[in-house]
Motif scaffolding. Sequence first.
Motif, PDB file in Angstrom:
ATOM      1  N   LYS A 281     -98.974   5.568-102.748  1.00  0.00           N
ATOM      2  CA  LYS A 281     -98.754   6.778-103.537  1.00  0.00           C
ATOM      3  C   LYS A 281     -98.580   6.412-105.004  1.00  0.00           C
TER       4      LYS A 281
ATOM      5  N   ASP B 200    -106.569  11.932-103.697  1.00  0.00           N
ATOM      6  CA  ASP B 200    -105.732  11.975-104.889  1.00  0.00           C
ATOM      7  C   ASP B 200    -105.212  13.387-105.132  1.00  0.00           C
TER       8      ASP B 200
ATOM      9  N   TRP C 197    -100.356  11.901-105.300  1.00  0.00           N
ATOM     10  CA  TRP C 197    -100.713  10.568-104.813  1.00  0.00           C
ATOM     11  C   TRP C 197    -101.863   9.990-105.634  1.00  0.00           C
ATOM     12  N   LYS C 198    -101.906   8.642-105.690  1.00  0.00           N
ATOM     13  CA  LYS C 198    -103.049   7.934-106.278  1.00  0.00           C
ATOM     14  C   LYS C 198    -104.024   7.453-105.207  1.00  0.00           C
ATOM     15  N   CYS C 199    -103.521   7.275-103.993  1.00  0.00           N
ATOM     16  CA  CYS C 199    -104.364   7.036-102.805  1.00  0.00           C
ATOM     17  C   CYS C 199    -105.221   5.780-102.865  1.00  0.00           C
ATOM     18  N   LYS C 200    -104.616   4.647-103.143  1.00  0.00           N
ATOM     19  CA  LYS C 200    -105.332   3.383-103.018  1.00  0.00           C
ATOM     20  C   LYS C 200    -105.128   2.853-101.604  1.00  0.00           C
TER      21      LYS C 200
END
Length: 644
Positions: A177, A190, A202-205
């Motif tokens: 996140k 994202d 969230w950035k969702c990597k």
Amino acid sequence: MMDRKEQEKLFVTEDLGKVRGVTATRGWSTKSFLFAAIGLMVGAIFCLELSKFLPQARPALVTPTVFDVKAEKKVCTSNAANCNETKCCKDAGTQCFAKNAGFAMCRNECVPGLDPVDPFPTPWSCKALGKQTPGHFSYNGWDPKPAAWVKKNCSKASANCLDTGCCRDAGHACFSKNTSYAKCKPHCIDGVDPTDVDSRPWKCKQLGGMTPGHAGPTKAAGWVEKECASVNSSCAKSLCCKDSGHACFEKNASFAQCRVRCTPGMDLTDRSDWKSWTCKQLGGRTPGAHSPPHAQKLAPWVKTHCSDYHLGGRTPGAHSPPHAQKLAPWVKTHCSDYHENCASTACCKDPTAQCYEQGPGQAKCMYRCLKHHKNFAHHKQCAKEAKGNTSETCKYDGKTWTCKKLGPRTLRPWGWPSLFCLHVFRLHSYEAGIIKMQLQKDGRFRGGIFTCDQYAVYASDAPDGTFVGDGPYGPVRTHWFKTAPVWRSEDNTAANTLLFMNFWEAVRWDLRYTCCDWTVKADPDAVLLPDRMRGTLSHKMSWLNFISTCKGKLYGAVEAIQTKGLQKYYDKEAQCRNMPWHPWGEDVWISRCLLSLGVYSAFDAGFVADNLCYGAWCGNGYSSAFHPFKDANSWMKCYNEAMH
């Protein structure tokens, strides 16, 4: 006398006084040899100076020595072997990915980090080695399982997986996140996640591979109902939706809306205007099932702005309840007419029309742009033109038409009662040829299941789904259902009940059957006329029933079941599966099943003209279907006779 081999020997100096080889036979002295060498040097210098005054010739190319060695053919790697040296893969859709400096493997995808299928809990770099092998990847029966270390080393769904980088739960992967928190989730987009404890984005990597298996259902968090937008309202600020199955999609920098799905470009149901949507998803989808396919409304500008046959999105059409389908008001004024130039409007007024580009500034509203057709792509004359394709006919990359879609396809109006029509077929049979023939017809064709309001094709011999053609709503792919053994029934027909139990189960999980008033399963060799069928079924809407067609029996060639009756089967499926169905064909089983559930049989002798019962006269003027016609030519002949 020297033999040939001795004459071919190089001069070899044995000492200063002797030269062995060819000169040895001459008996030259050392003094004579020195004089000869000096003479050669003087001659060479003279020739060099003389060459300065002569015209300069082009230097001759030196031909390298060609060795008689056959080139070794490159052999690519398959399965789980190390592809570190070959850097190529045999299997379609796979590519060689490196784990470390010494090992690489052919895979369809690779995410840097731990791979839950790998027997060893060490990370993959996932550096791509070489190119991906063309084709569609298939598991071919391989069922991946998580390695033994996953259960011990990886995180639970509720825990922070930032340190482990992997997940125990099936169908989950570890997504970060932010820099301090990560969680095991089935998927991640994202933005705001409606299943998270709060609404922070969230950035969702993804930090590692997905654990094999299917993820269970999830629930929306408590804050979603209060903070998120409702269906069809603006979600530009909240970036999330309260309605199940919906997500927030962007139109432009200032507007976004909660929708089930979104196609980039013009939206003919957008009542505000015909400006394009980016359709960027701004956050996660709210868990839960959404409503099945339903009729849509066209915007008012479509009629004035769009062309008759369009470049752009498909234009929805209007139809009677229960699922009224309305275009936005602008469709009539903005969109183009059939065969009108739609390059500027990128949309069409007419149902099922699509705007196709011919070349820069030229496009027409049509049903399809045909490849290998003399009026569209790959004109035969192009093969006779210069390679540069400089002629007016062939200058667009060797094609007479680019066939690029401009905008959405205009949707077809639904009829009443609405029909959801199905085919069950085998891919490698005459049935597939009949289906593909229907898909090649234009929007004026009114026969077969693809002129129903919704449709689907099912095949048990295509686990991954197979493309069979382009229909009124776009590409048509098969839906898979589990196969089953078939034997002879008590009436000497196919005892295929178990096979069709599996088929109806696949229909159930697709949920599309709930869209319409009637569900119609038709054999591909049955010539279906949905417009006539609606007329007959409209008189049978007041009670729960299915249509029996031959001597009071339901024949499997065409099975029309009121969708509410089909729902009763799904509600009490176990009751029908426990019937003594083994000696029955599927049509006997489904009719007895429905009767036991209180769904009545409505007998109509003229509903299907069947050669296996009362005969199939295609020109009788009243039947809704004709059976059997087992090739495309006889099928079309019957259709033409019925329509005229």
